[in-house]
Motif scaffolding. Structure first.
Motif, mmCIF file in Angstrom:
data_model
loop_
_atom_site.group_PDB
_atom_site.id
_atom_site.type_symbol
_atom_site.label_atom_id
_atom_site.label_comp_id
_atom_site.label_asym_id
_atom_site.label_seq_id
_atom_site.Cartn_x
_atom_site.Cartn_y
_atom_site.Cartn_z
ATOM 1 N N LEU A 81 6.486 2.677 11.748
ATOM 2 C CA LEU A 81 5.880 2.519 11.153
ATOM 3 C C LEU A 81 5.366 0.994 10.324
ATOM 4 C CD1 LEU A 81 8.167 4.803 8.410
ATOM 5 C CD2 LEU A 81 6.273 5.443 9.849
ATOM 6 N N SER A 82 4.020 1.218 10.621
ATOM 7 C CA SER A 82 3.715 -0.049 10.176
ATOM 8 C C SER A 82 1.701 0.395 8.893
ATOM 9 C CB SER A 82 2.595 -0.752 10.972
ATOM 10 O OG SER A 82 2.151 -1.923 10.843
ATOM 11 N N VAL A 83 2.204 0.252 7.652
ATOM 12 C CA VAL A 83 1.728 0.691 6.728
ATOM 13 C C VAL A 83 1.678 -0.302 5.570
ATOM 14 C CG1 VAL A 83 1.474 2.984 5.079
ATOM 15 C CG2 VAL A 83 3.160 3.253 7.244
ATOM 16 N N ASP A 84 -0.281 -0.142 5.221
ATOM 17 C CA ASP A 84 -0.623 -0.770 4.571
ATOM 18 C C ASP A 84 -0.981 -0.042 3.265
ATOM 19 O OD1 ASP A 84 -0.911 -2.643 6.344
ATOM 20 O OD2 ASP A 84 -2.963 -2.137 6.597
ATOM 21 N N CYS A 85 -0.419 -1.293 2.259
ATOM 22 C CA CYS A 85 0.298 -0.126 0.468
ATOM 23 C C CYS A 85 -0.141 -1.704 -0.280
ATOM 24 C CB CYS A 85 1.610 -0.078 0.860
ATOM 25 S SG CYS A 85 2.280 1.362 2.246
ATOM 26 N N VAL A 86 -0.574 -0.660 -1.333
ATOM 27 C CA VAL A 86 -1.016 -2.037 -3.385
ATOM 28 C C VAL A 86 0.468 -0.648 -4.037
ATOM 29 C CG1 VAL A 86 -2.796 -2.107 -4.822
ATOM 30 C CG2 VAL A 86 -3.094 -1.606 -2.005
ATOM 31 N N THR A 87 0.548 -1.963 -4.805
ATOM 32 C CA THR A 87 1.616 -1.483 -5.238
ATOM 33 C C THR A 87 1.442 -1.470 -6.594
ATOM 34 O OG1 THR A 87 1.834 -4.565 -6.122
ATOM 35 C CG2 THR A 87 2.761 -3.656 -4.282
ATOM 36 N N GLN A 88 1.830 -1.085 -7.413
ATOM 37 C CA GLN A 88 1.496 -0.488 -8.921
ATOM 38 C C GLN A 88 0.509 -1.984 -9.671
ATOM 39 O OE1 GLN A 88 4.588 -0.611 -11.398
ATOM 40 N NE2 GLN A 88 3.677 0.965 -12.921
ATOM 41 N N GLN A 89 1.645 -3.317 -9.143
ATOM 42 C CA GLN A 89 0.829 -4.584 -9.893
ATOM 43 C C GLN A 89 -0.734 -4.658 -8.608
ATOM 44 O OE1 GLN A 89 3.927 -6.749 -8.306
ATOM 45 N NE2 GLN A 89 4.939 -6.290 -10.861
ATOM 46 N N GLY A 90 -0.751 -4.290 -8.011
ATOM 47 C CA GLY A 90 -2.724 -4.475 -7.742
ATOM 48 C C GLY A 90 -2.594 -5.000 -5.928
ATOM 49 N N ILE A 130 2.024 10.152 10.532
ATOM 50 C CA ILE A 130 0.841 10.415 9.769
ATOM 51 C C ILE A 130 1.746 11.059 8.506
ATOM 52 C CG2 ILE A 130 -0.579 11.650 9.169
ATOM 53 C CD1 ILE A 130 -1.225 11.262 11.946
ATOM 54 N N VAL A 131 2.478 11.868 8.478
ATOM 55 C CA VAL A 131 3.348 12.337 7.468
ATOM 56 C C VAL A 131 3.865 11.279 6.489
ATOM 57 C CG1 VAL A 131 5.100 13.848 6.242
ATOM 58 C CG2 VAL A 131 3.518 14.616 8.184
ATOM 59 N N PHE A 132 4.520 10.727 6.810
ATOM 60 C CA PHE A 132 5.316 10.102 6.272
ATOM 61 C C PHE A 132 4.833 8.670 6.414
ATOM 62 C CE2 PHE A 132 9.366 10.774 7.998
ATOM 63 C CZ PHE A 132 10.132 10.943 7.029
ATOM 64 N N ALA A 133 2.875 8.757 6.295
ATOM 65 C CA ALA A 133 2.116 6.884 6.205
ATOM 66 C C ALA A 133 1.997 7.907 4.453
ATOM 67 C CB ALA A 133 1.418 6.487 7.144
ATOM 68 N N GLY A 134 1.032 8.757 4.360
ATOM 69 C CA GLY A 134 0.496 8.688 3.304
ATOM 70 C C GLY A 134 1.355 9.628 2.193
ATOM 71 N N HIS A 135 2.686 9.140 2.026
ATOM 72 C CA HIS A 135 4.424 9.663 1.671
ATOM 73 C C HIS A 135 4.804 7.912 0.807
ATOM 74 C CE1 HIS A 135 4.585 14.198 0.551
ATOM 75 N NE2 HIS A 135 4.484 13.976 2.049
ATOM 76 N N LEU A 136 4.996 7.284 1.483
ATOM 77 C CA LEU A 136 5.358 6.120 1.511
ATOM 78 C C LEU A 136 3.604 5.003 1.223
ATOM 79 C CD1 LEU A 136 7.060 4.070 2.581
ATOM 80 C CD2 LEU A 136 5.810 2.538 4.259
ATOM 81 N N ARG A 137 2.691 5.727 1.599
ATOM 82 C CA ARG A 137 1.914 4.611 0.015
ATOM 83 C C ARG A 137 1.900 5.469 -1.100
ATOM 84 N NH1 ARG A 137 -1.594 6.242 5.395
ATOM 85 N NH2 ARG A 137 -2.635 3.859 6.072
ATOM 86 N N SER A 138 1.642 6.655 -1.172
ATOM 87 C CA SER A 138 2.119 7.158 -2.854
ATOM 88 C C SER A 138 3.088 6.506 -3.481
ATOM 89 C CB SER A 138 1.878 8.666 -1.990
ATOM 90 O OG SER A 138 2.479 9.139 -3.575
ATOM 91 N N ILE A 139 4.353 6.005 -2.841
ATOM 92 C CA ILE A 139 5.204 6.120 -3.769
ATOM 93 C C ILE A 139 5.386 4.851 -3.158
ATOM 94 C CG2 ILE A 139 8.167 5.708 -2.279
ATOM 95 C CD1 ILE A 139 7.720 7.758 -1.564
ATOM 96 N N VAL A 140 5.010 3.791 -2.943
ATOM 97 C CA VAL A 140 4.456 2.322 -3.240
ATOM 98 C C VAL A 140 3.595 1.923 -4.645
ATOM 99 C CG1 VAL A 140 4.015 -0.439 -1.785
ATOM 100 C CG2 VAL A 140 5.090 1.221 -0.565
ATOM 101 N N GLY A 141 2.683 3.017 -4.481
ATOM 102 C CA GLY A 141 1.963 2.602 -5.231
ATOM 103 C C GLY A 141 2.264 2.467 -6.767
ATOM 104 N N GLY A 142 3.154 3.086 -6.738
ATOM 105 C CA GLY A 142 4.243 3.851 -7.936
ATOM 106 C C GLY A 142 5.444 2.837 -8.352
ATOM 107 N N LEU A 143 5.430 1.689 -7.568
ATOM 108 C CA LEU A 143 6.107 0.187 -8.121
ATOM 109 C C LEU A 143 5.900 -0.975 -7.669
ATOM 110 C CD1 LEU A 143 8.558 1.736 -5.191
ATOM 111 C CD2 LEU A 143 9.043 2.324 -6.990
ATOM 112 N N THR A 144 6.162 -1.587 -8.442
ATOM 113 C CA THR A 144 6.269 -3.118 -8.031
ATOM 114 C C THR A 144 6.689 -3.904 -6.982
ATOM 115 O OG1 THR A 144 8.014 -3.866 -9.569
ATOM 116 C CG2 THR A 144 6.322 -2.919 -11.165
ATOM 117 N N VAL A 145 6.412 -5.261 -7.067
ATOM 118 C CA VAL A 145 6.824 -6.105 -6.077
ATOM 119 C C VAL A 145 8.340 -6.494 -6.073
ATOM 120 C CG1 VAL A 145 6.644 -8.141 -4.453
ATOM 121 C CG2 VAL A 145 4.849 -6.925 -5.012
#
Length: 510
Positions: A81-90, A130-145
């Motif tokens: 896995l190597s997924v680019d995500c954005v946290t709740q803080q942006g 593909i399955v884990f990348a989508g869910h991982l982005r969704s989960i990281v978006g609801g968390l802070t660093v």
């Protein structure tokens, strides 16, 4: 023949049956599942009319041309896995991890995976990514660093829970999900750690200063203790040095005493070695000189006596032979004369001739006896001359052996003379006991060794006299051969007088 044909047919039928059985029999390996399609089958938990059959861990019969058999691997698979995500803080982050998954072991999972990946098993890692990348982005978006850093297990658990339903529909199960690294391109995590790092650095400097102070105090205390220990050590060393000096002085005094004792022991041992060496030389002289000389002299003397006896015997035999020949001749002449006398007496005219013949026969016999006596005397003289020559040669070649023989013959007198050196001693003190007595007696006996030189000079003079005696003997032999009388003792060598040294070193015995 019929039986053979029948047996061949039966054998061929068996081989055909075996071949068909091997062709129809399929066995599933422990890490795979056989999916058999081509006829309606009922599988436990899957309902009826599914259209294929699943076999795991055992064998089954497959009808070639009617049923198709394909394999579905049950091995582990992994996807990175190597997924680019954005946290709740942006704040943008990149999450790296690994997912380890496989096809489920139950028939439902195997059926779901077979329907989706039977011909595309190599595409499983991509689909799972593909399955884990989508869910991982969704989960990281609801968390802070901070939540992701402090509670990484929460991120892992939420991701597995979110993907569980979809993975079950695919017939897959997740064995492991690991988040390896969270990359921060903006440096937020680094800046977040700087206050803590500064506080830690401050505490470290304070701790280092406190440690330096404690170390300095400990060093000063240690140096004081070292000085005290040095003082105590020097005091002890001074005491030890005094003891060493005392011991060294005692050792220096004991050294000369030990050297003197050692030298005394060396002198004693050297004396014993000298005595043993003298004894060995004496034995060696006995073995190497005296015995061979005695044997050689005895051999030559025996040979000379044998030769002399042989010559005397030969001369006596020849003289006897001559005497017998003369007697025989005299008897013959006498017989002839007697016969002639008888004839003359018978005839009366030859009496004078018979008398004359008898006188001539007696004269011839007398002459023959004289010749035999002269020949015997000549042979005896020659034999005696040869014996004297052999004795003179033995004296010339083995002077040492003759001296040794004369010394051995007169040894009792030598010993008596050596003992006479102590005849006027009333009291004697011996320091070494029996060894001292033996040494004094040996020295008294060795004083007589000066007589050996006189013995050698005497042997030289005897050799010259022996040569003169041989000349006289040869002259006497020639005179005897010519019929002259030989005076008794004319060819003999005068008896040698061998001086024997007494205890005072004077030659007073012959």
């Amino acid at each position: 023949m019929v039986i053979g044909v029948v047996a061949g047919v039966v054998l061929a039928g068996l081989l055909v049956l075996i071949g068909l059985f091997k062709l129809m029999w399929r066995v599933a390996e422990p890490n795979e599942a056989l999916v058999i399609s081509g006829s309606a089958h009922k599988t436990e938990g899957l309902g009826e009319g599914m259209g294929f059959r699943i076999v795991t861990g055992r064998g089954t019969l497959v009808i070639p041309g009617v049923q198709a058999v394909r394999k579905l691997s049950l091995d582990l698979n992994e996807t990175m896995l190597s997924v680019d995500c954005v946290t709740q803080q942006g704040i943008p982050l990149r999450v790296k991890g690994v997912v380890i998954f496989k096809v489920g072991d139950d028939f439902v999972s195997i059926a779901n995976a077979a329907r989706r990946f039977l011909d595309q098993q190599k595409m499983m890692p991509e689909r799972v990514h593909i399955v884990f990348a989508g869910h991982l982005r969704s989960i990281v978006g609801g968390l802070t660093v901070e939540d992701m850093i402090r509670d990484r297990e929460k991120l892992t658990g939420q991701t597995r829970a979110a993907c569980g339903t979809e993975m079950e529909k695919l017939g897959l199960i997740v064995d492991s999900l690991q988040i390896h690294e969270i990359e921060d391109p903006t440096g937020y995590i680094k800046n977040l750690a700087m206050p803590h790092a500064a506080a830690v650095q401050r505490d470290a400097r304070i701790a280092q200063a406190e440690a330096n102070r404690l170390a300095t105090e400990a060093e000063q205390t240690a140096q004081a203790r070292m000085a005290e220990a040095t003082r105590d050590s020097e005091i002890l060393q001074a005491g030890y040095q005094a003891e060493r000096d005392k011991a060294a002085a005692a050792a220096r005094q004991a050294g000369p005493l030990a050297d003197a004792a050692a030298r005394q022991e060396v002198v004693v041992q050297e004396t014993r070695v000298a005595e043993l060496e003298a004894h060995r030389r004496e034995q060696q002289l006995q073995a190497d000189v005296r015995k061979p000389a005695d044997a050689q002299a005895y051999e030559k003397r025996t040979l000379a006596e044998a030769e002399r006896d042989a010559r005397i015997s030969a001369a006596q035999a020849k003289a006897r032979e001559t005497e017998l020949a003369a007697a025989a001749e005299a008897t013959r002449v006498k017989t002839a004369a007697a016969a002639e006398a008888q004839a003359t007496e018978a005839r009366g005219v030859a009496a004078a001739k018979a008398t004359r013949a008898t006188g001539e026969a007696e004269a011839a016999a007398t002459q023959a006896k004289g010749l035999a006596a002269a020949e015997s005397a000549r042979a005896a003289g020659l034999a005696e001359a040869e014996a004297i020559k052999a004795r003179a040669a033995a004296l010339a070649e083995n002077q040492e052996a003759v001296v040794a023989q004369q010394l051995a013959e007169n040894w009792p007198e030598i010993v008596a003379a050596g003992a006479g050196a102590f005849g006027n001693v009333e009291h004697m003190v011996l320091l070494n006991g029996a060894e001292g007595m033996s040494e004094m007696f040996a020295k008294a006996l060795t004083m007589g060794g000066t007589g050996l030189g006189l013995a050698r000079q005497l042997l030289s003079s005897m050799n010259q006299q022996g040569a003169a005696g041989q000349s006289a003997e040869s002259r006497n032999g020639r005179a005897a051969a010519n019929g002259h009388a030989v005076p008794a003792g004319a060819g003999e060598v005068p008896a040698a007088r061998i001086p024997i040294a007494d205890g005072d070193g004077d030659a007073d015995r012959s």
